[in-house]
Design a protein around this motif. Structure first.
Motif, PDB file in Angstrom:
ATOM      1  N   ASP A 130     -40.476  76.308 -30.016  1.00 21.97           N
ATOM      2  CA  ASP A 130     -40.046  77.671 -29.694  1.00 21.97           C
ATOM      3  C   ASP A 130     -41.213  78.656 -29.741  1.00 21.97           C
ATOM      4  O   ASP A 130     -41.360  79.509 -28.860  1.00 21.97           O
ATOM      5  N   ASN A 174     -35.260  71.459 -26.489  1.00 23.57           N
ATOM      6  CA  ASN A 174     -34.534  72.455 -25.698  1.00 23.57           C
ATOM      7  C   ASN A 174     -33.078  72.552 -26.141  1.00 23.57           C
ATOM      8  O   ASN A 174     -32.564  73.638 -26.393  1.00 23.57           O
ATOM      9  N   ARG A 177     -30.769  75.106 -24.629  1.00 31.31           N
ATOM     10  CA  ARG A 177     -30.906  76.527 -24.960  1.00 31.31           C
ATOM     11  C   ARG A 177     -31.638  77.317 -23.884  1.00 31.31           C
ATOM     12  O   ARG A 177     -31.268  78.433 -23.552  1.00 31.31           O
ATOM     13  N   TYR A 178     -32.721  76.752 -23.357  1.00 33.93           N
ATOM     14  CA  TYR A 178     -33.579  77.490 -22.437  1.00 33.93           C
ATOM     15  C   TYR A 178     -33.386  77.110 -20.975  1.00 33.93           C
ATOM     16  O   TYR A 178     -33.642  77.908 -20.085  1.00 33.93           O
TER      17      TYR A 178
END
Length: 276
Positions: A130, A174, A177-178
Motif C-alpha cells: 500500500d 490487492n 481493493r484497488y
C-alpha cells in the motif's frame, strides 16, 4: 499427472527456513520424484531475500551433497531470477556461470519509469504494498499495475529462462481493493502476457503458496489465465514455492484436478535436460 515434483524451492541460502539437506530428506519422505532448488538469484542491490554471489559455490556443493545422499530423488540446481528493468543481471549469465539446470523468472520488485525506487509487491506485509502504491504511483492503481505487467513483458521478451513464476502475483495484496481482475484494461494486459509466453515457449507455474499462506484464495495465476493459456497449448508445472520443508507439495493434488478441469491436459517435467 502422477509425477510428484517441485521445481520452486527456497532454502537457508536465500529467504527459506530450512537447509538443503533437510528439504531433500523431507522430499524423499513424501515420495517426491524430483526436487529443484531455486534460490532467489543474486541482485546488484541490497535485499533480505536474494542469495549472495559469494554463496553460490557453497549452494552448488550443498545440492551435490543432497544428490549423493538421495540417489533415487532427481535433484536440480536452479535459481529464481528477479527481473528489475535497468537493474537486474541478465539471466543467461547465471545459467552459464553456475551450470544451472533451469531458471525461473519472476517479478517481485517493480521499478517506475521515472525513478529508481522500488515497489515491493510481495512479502507478508500488506502495508508495504500500500505504501509503495501511494508513494511511487500517487495511489494510481491502474498505472502501478500496468507497470508491473510491462516489466513482466520486458522480462519475457528479453531474458532467457524456462518457467515464469507466480505470473499474477500483483493481485496478492490487492484483495479486490484497488482493481478488479475482470476490468477490460487488466484483461488486455493479461491476454498480452499469455500471448507473449506462448510465443517465447515458456512454462507457466501454477503456484500454490498464496493458498496455504492464506494470502490468496486461488492459484497464481488465476483461473482465467490458466484456461486461456491451456487453450493456446502453454505448458504448466505445479510448485508450492516452498520456503521450508513442510511446505513441499502443499495443495499439489488439488491443483492437478483444477488444472485438468480448466483444460490443462499434461504437466511437463525435466528429463534428460529437456522439458517433456
Amino acid at each position: 499427472m502422477n509425477m510428484l515434483n517441485n521445481y520452486h524451492t527456497h532454502s537457508l541460502y536465500c529467504d527459506g527456513k530450512d537447509s538443503i539437506a533437510d528439504i531433500a530428506a523431507e522430499a524423499v519422505r513424501r515420495g517426491f520424484n524430483q526436487l529443484g532448488f531455486s534460490s532467489h538469484g543474486p541482485l546488484p542491490i541490497e535485499t533480505d531475500f536474494a542469495i549472495k554471489e559469494e554463496d553460490m559455490g557453497e549452494y552448488g556443493i550443498a545440492i551435490e551433497n543432497a544428490k549423493q545422499d538421495h540417489p533415487d530423488l532427481m535433484i536440480f540446481k536452479a535459481l529464481e531470477c528477479d527481473f528489475i528493468s535497468r537493474v537486474s543481471t541478465p539471466f543467461h549469465l547465471f545459467k552459464t556461470k553456475y551450470s544451472l539446470d533451469y531458471i525461473i523468472g519472476g517479478v517481485h520488485l517493480v521499478i517506475p519509469e521515472n525513478c529508481d525506487k522500488l515497489w515491493f509487491i510481495d512479502g507478508s506485509l500488506q502495508k508495504t504494498y500500500d505504501d509503495g502504491l501511494q508513494q511511487l504511483f500517487g495511489g494510481d492503481a491502474k498505472k502501478a499495475v500496468t507497470r508491473f505487467w510491462e516489466q513482466t513483458f520486458e522480462m519475457i521478451e528479453t531474458e532467457e529462462f524456462d518457467i515464469i513464476a507466480h505470473l499474477d502475483k500483483i493481485k496478492m495484496h490487492n484483495r479486490n481493493r484497488y482493481f478488479a481482475e475482470d476490468e477490460d484494461w487488466y484483461l488486455k494486459l493479461v491476454d498480452h502476457a499469455i500471448y507473449s509466453i506462448k510465443k517465447k515457449e515458456l512454462i507457466i507455474e501454477a503456484n500454490t503458496r498464496g493458498i496455504y499462506k492464506g494470502r490468496c484464495p486461488d492459484l497464481y495465476p488465476s483461473d482465467y489465465i490458466i484456461y486461456h493459456a491451456a487453450k493456446m497449448g502453454v505448458p504448466f508445472v505445479i510448485s508450492s514455492d516452498a520456503h521450508q520443508a513442510v511446505e513441499l507439495g502443499l495443495h499439489h493434488r488439488e491443483s492437478e484436478i483444477k488444472l485438468k478441469e480448466l483444460g490443462v491436459k499434461h504437466l511437463v517435467s525435466l528429463r534428460d535436460g529437456r522439458w517433456q
